[in-house]
Design an enzyme around this catalytic site. Structure first.
Site, PDB file in Angstrom:
ATOM      1  N   ILE A 295     -30.965 -10.928   1.514  1.00  0.00           N
ATOM      2  CA  ILE A 295     -31.427 -11.817   2.560  1.00  0.00           C
ATOM      3  C   ILE A 295     -31.154 -11.189   3.934  1.00  0.00           C
ATOM      4  O   ILE A 295     -30.339 -10.271   4.042  1.00  0.00           O
ATOM      5  CB  ILE A 295     -30.654 -13.178   2.506  1.00  0.00           C
ATOM      6  CG1 ILE A 295     -29.160 -12.934   2.570  1.00  0.00           C
ATOM      7  CG2 ILE A 295     -31.080 -14.003   1.334  1.00  0.00           C
ATOM      8  CD1 ILE A 295     -28.270 -14.177   2.599  1.00  0.00           C
ATOM      9  N   ASN A 296     -31.794 -11.702   4.941  1.00  0.00           N
ATOM     10  CA  ASN A 296     -31.436 -11.346   6.306  1.00  0.00           C
ATOM     11  C   ASN A 296     -30.212 -12.197   6.694  1.00  0.00           C
ATOM     12  O   ASN A 296     -29.708 -12.972   5.886  1.00  0.00           O
ATOM     13  CB  ASN A 296     -32.611 -11.619   7.251  1.00  0.00           C
ATOM     14  CG  ASN A 296     -32.573 -10.719   8.485  1.00  0.00           C
ATOM     15  OD1 ASN A 296     -31.504 -10.477   9.043  1.00  0.00           O
ATOM     16  ND2 ASN A 296     -33.710 -10.222   8.906  1.00  0.00           N
TER      17      ASN A 296
ATOM     18  N   GLY B 109     -30.871  -8.470  19.496  1.00  0.00           N
ATOM     19  CA  GLY B 109     -32.127  -8.827  20.153  1.00  0.00           C
ATOM     20  C   GLY B 109     -33.249  -7.835  19.919  1.00  0.00           C
ATOM     21  O   GLY B 109     -34.076  -7.614  20.811  1.00  0.00           O
TER      22      GLY B 109
ATOM     23  N   SER C  93     -31.011  -2.420   7.430  1.00  0.00           N
ATOM     24  CA  SER C  93     -31.578  -2.327   8.778  1.00  0.00           C
ATOM     25  C   SER C  93     -30.643  -2.934   9.815  1.00  0.00           C
ATOM     26  O   SER C  93     -29.991  -3.940   9.567  1.00  0.00           O
ATOM     27  CB  SER C  93     -32.921  -3.053   8.818  1.00  0.00           C
ATOM     28  OG  SER C  93     -33.481  -2.940  10.108  1.00  0.00           O
TER      29      SER C  93
ATOM     30  N   GLY D 209     -26.500  -8.493   1.764  1.00  0.00           N
ATOM     31  CA  GLY D 209     -25.664  -9.557   2.304  1.00  0.00           C
ATOM     32  C   GLY D 209     -24.233  -9.438   1.829  1.00  0.00           C
ATOM     33  O   GLY D 209     -23.925  -9.697   0.674  1.00  0.00           O
TER      34      GLY D 209
ATOM     35  N   CYS E  79     -35.823 -12.022  11.388  1.00  0.00           N
ATOM     36  CA  CYS E  79     -34.753 -11.934  12.386  1.00  0.00           C
ATOM     37  C   CYS E  79     -34.456 -13.337  12.913  1.00  0.00           C
ATOM     38  O   CYS E  79     -35.359 -14.014  13.387  1.00  0.00           O
ATOM     39  CB  CYS E  79     -35.147 -11.016  13.540  1.00  0.00           C
ATOM     40  SG  CYS E  79     -33.898 -10.982  14.824  1.00  0.00           S
TER      41      CYS E  79
ATOM     42  N   THR F 159     -23.012  -4.283   7.380  1.00  0.00           N
ATOM     43  CA  THR F 159     -21.815  -4.683   8.122  1.00  0.00           C
ATOM     44  C   THR F 159     -20.533  -4.029   7.608  1.00  0.00           C
ATOM     45  O   THR F 159     -19.640  -3.714   8.399  1.00  0.00           O
ATOM     46  CB  THR F 159     -21.666  -6.227   8.070  1.00  0.00           C
ATOM     47  OG1 THR F 159     -22.887  -6.797   8.562  1.00  0.00           O
ATOM     48  CG2 THR F 159     -20.509  -6.705   8.911  1.00  0.00           C
TER      49      THR F 159
END
Lengths: 297, 227
Positions: free
Chosen positions: A184-185, A71, A20, A236, A125, A259
């Site tokens: 994980i976030n 955000g 996400s 992650g 978040c 990422t």
């Protein structure tokens, strides 16, 4: 050889899911990611109302990491219907965020109506006040959100948890009614520019992602898999097939990749899939289930 | 592929018109016409800006319509310019004759392409909006909305009178409506053309999806597209 995997009732052709927050606000973009080899995509986190997100700069890049404070920008659940429409027939996991059980269950029902194969609750978040982390660090609230959503939808419910907590097991146990945990976030982080003498991100704090956080992700997946009998999706810092194998050996049923796209492009899904197949061939592994959790001690 | 935030010293700030300035800065990175950088104005925000000079020194040309832009045009010689990049693809470089079609400050990204082998069609609202006057004079056909300079009308009114076969490449940059009109005009003509698109950009590295068009990320796969 079989790279397919199951996460609760969902069968995926490979364990590679788009995480996400990366290239997932636009239906056509997500379609491209699936066509590039991902077995499913998780949408950007969608809330009740439209949110513009933070002012720029919203990202800071410096290999091997990335800090972002977008955000929770999103078009709102009603407007998101048109993007989901583009993705009819594709494996889409709807990520949602809200302030409490009512928000989350309403959004989950909408995602189900739009054709999502599962919902992922963003309980973590790290950079928006009132959402995410503040919720994720309240076990009672996590428990009531998960229970409420579970009672309202038929599709599987995934809970994405935060590493920014003192006790991951407590957090995971609070979310135990979920069909899977997503670990994980990002980790709450910041960057100060020494020449400008101030934080780079307009929000000051952001979430750290990328290669730097992989050992932390693996540790959380391992710890939770050791303590609890619940499917875990590892996230992650995944950039290579070795990273995926490591997460699977720590107990992950599947993984999410985000990422890494900025360095490797959308081709990363096929690249990693090929890498996994070669690894399985060399090591005479027929199915990923043979190595799932094999490192747990 | 990874660009840390860095800074260069400003050499000169040239006022082009009422609210448009060109800022020259001392930087030694390699860049090609059409590429952009993300300029950070500490405390005010970060904005994508095309390089209006890609050699040495480099330059950005800013039309001030938002807060970071308004701060930026007041920067002085010796101030630090913070930025990351360069990002994006670039215009194809050709040896032959070039036609450059721009509206307003769209000319900035194509400024490095201007040479003795190029003709420019520049569309403005009014005569006083002109930028890069020195380079354009003698090479440009102007159109203005109010008729204060050149042809009263839009780019197509000028383009109609140009023999397109004279050119080896056509470059286009400006508001999307203008580019669409040029794209449509060129559709049935056998010409090579490149269009530089503009969108709100946040990450500039192809992951935030804010500049995507039909699944394509403008910041990494664009901003330049061929016809």
């Amino acid at each position: 050889m079989d790279v397919s995997c199951n996460v609760s009732s969902i069968k995926l052709k490979n364990p590679l899911i788009l995480a996400s927050g990366i290239l997932d606000e636009n239906g056509y973009t997500m379609k491209k990611i699936i066509e590039s080899g991902a077995s499913a995509v998780v949408t950007k986190s969608i809330g009740i109302e439209e949110r513009k997100g933070f002012e720029t700069p919203v990202i800071y890049e410096e290999y091997p990491y990335f800090i972002n404070a977008i955000g929770l920008s999103n078009p709102g659940i009603d407007a998101f219907a048109s993007e989901m429409n583009i993705l009819k027939g594709y494996n889409v996991i709807g990520s949602i965020f809200g302030t409490g059980p009512e928000d989350f269950s309403y959004l989950a029902m909408k995602m189900q109506e739009y054709g999502a194969i599962a919902v992922e609750l963003n309980l973590s978040c790290p950079h928006v006040k009132g959402f995410g982390l503040e919720i994720g660090s309240d076990p009672d609230l996590v428990e009531s959100i998960v229970s409420e959503v579970k009672s309202k939808v038929r599709i599987p419910v995934f809970a994405k948890l935060s590493p920014n907590t003192h006790d991951i097991i407590e957090e995971a146990k609070a979310a135990r009614k979920a069909d899977a945990l997503v670990l994980i976030n990002t980790l709450k982080a910041m960057k100060i520019d020494i020449n400008a003498r101030m934080p780079v991100l307009s929000n000051i704090y952001g979430g750290l992602s990328g290669k730097s956080i992989k050992p932390v992700g693996v540790r959380y997946v391992y710890e939770v898999s050791k303590e609890m009998n619940i499917p875990v999706i590892g996230v992650g810092g995944i950039e290579s097939y070795e990273d995926v194998i490591e997460y699977i050996m720590a107990g992950a049923s599947a993984v999410e990749i985000g990422t890494a796209i900025y360095r490797h492009g959308k081709g990363i899904f096929k690249e990693i899939n090929n890498g996994i197949l070669n690894f399985m061939k060399e090591n005479k592994i027929e199915s990923l289930s043979e190595i799932r959790g094999c490192a747990l001690r | 592929m990874c660009f840390k935030m860095r800074y260069s010293y400003i050499i000169e700030n040239v006022m082009e018109n009422e609210n448009t300035h060109t800022i020259f800065f001392d930087a030694d990175f390699n860049a090609l016409p059409g590429q952009f950088i993300m300029v950070w104005v500490p405390g005010y925000g970060e904005i994508p800006l095309s390089l209006s000079c890609t050699g040495k020194p480099k330059a950005i040309t800013i039309k001030a319509y938002n807060e970071p832009g308004m701060k930026l045009i007041n920067y002085k010689k010796g101030d630090k310019l913070f930025y990351r990049g360069p990002y994006g693809n670039h215009f194809s470089l050709v040896d032959g004759k070039k036609l450059i079609i721009a509206a307003g400050s769209g000319i900035a990204s194509m400024h490095p392409l201007i040479d003795d082998n190029s003709i420019i069609i520049e569309s403005l609202k009014r005569a006083s909006d002109i930028i890069f006057e020195k380079e354009l004079k003698g090479r440009a056909i102007f159109t203005t909305d109010d008729g204060t300079l050149g042809i009263k009308g839009h780019v197509i009114d000028a383009l109609k009178n140009v023999n397109l076969n004279d050119f080896d490449m056509i470059y286009v940059c400006g508001p999307e409506l203008m580019m669409k009109s040029v794209f449509d005009f060129l559709k049935d003509k056998n010409v090579r053309a490149e269009f530089s698109l503009e969108r709100e950009m946040k990450c500039a590295v192809g992951i935030c999806d804010s500049c995507s068009v039909s699944g394509i990320q403008l910041c990494t796969e664009g901003p330049v597209f061929t016809n």
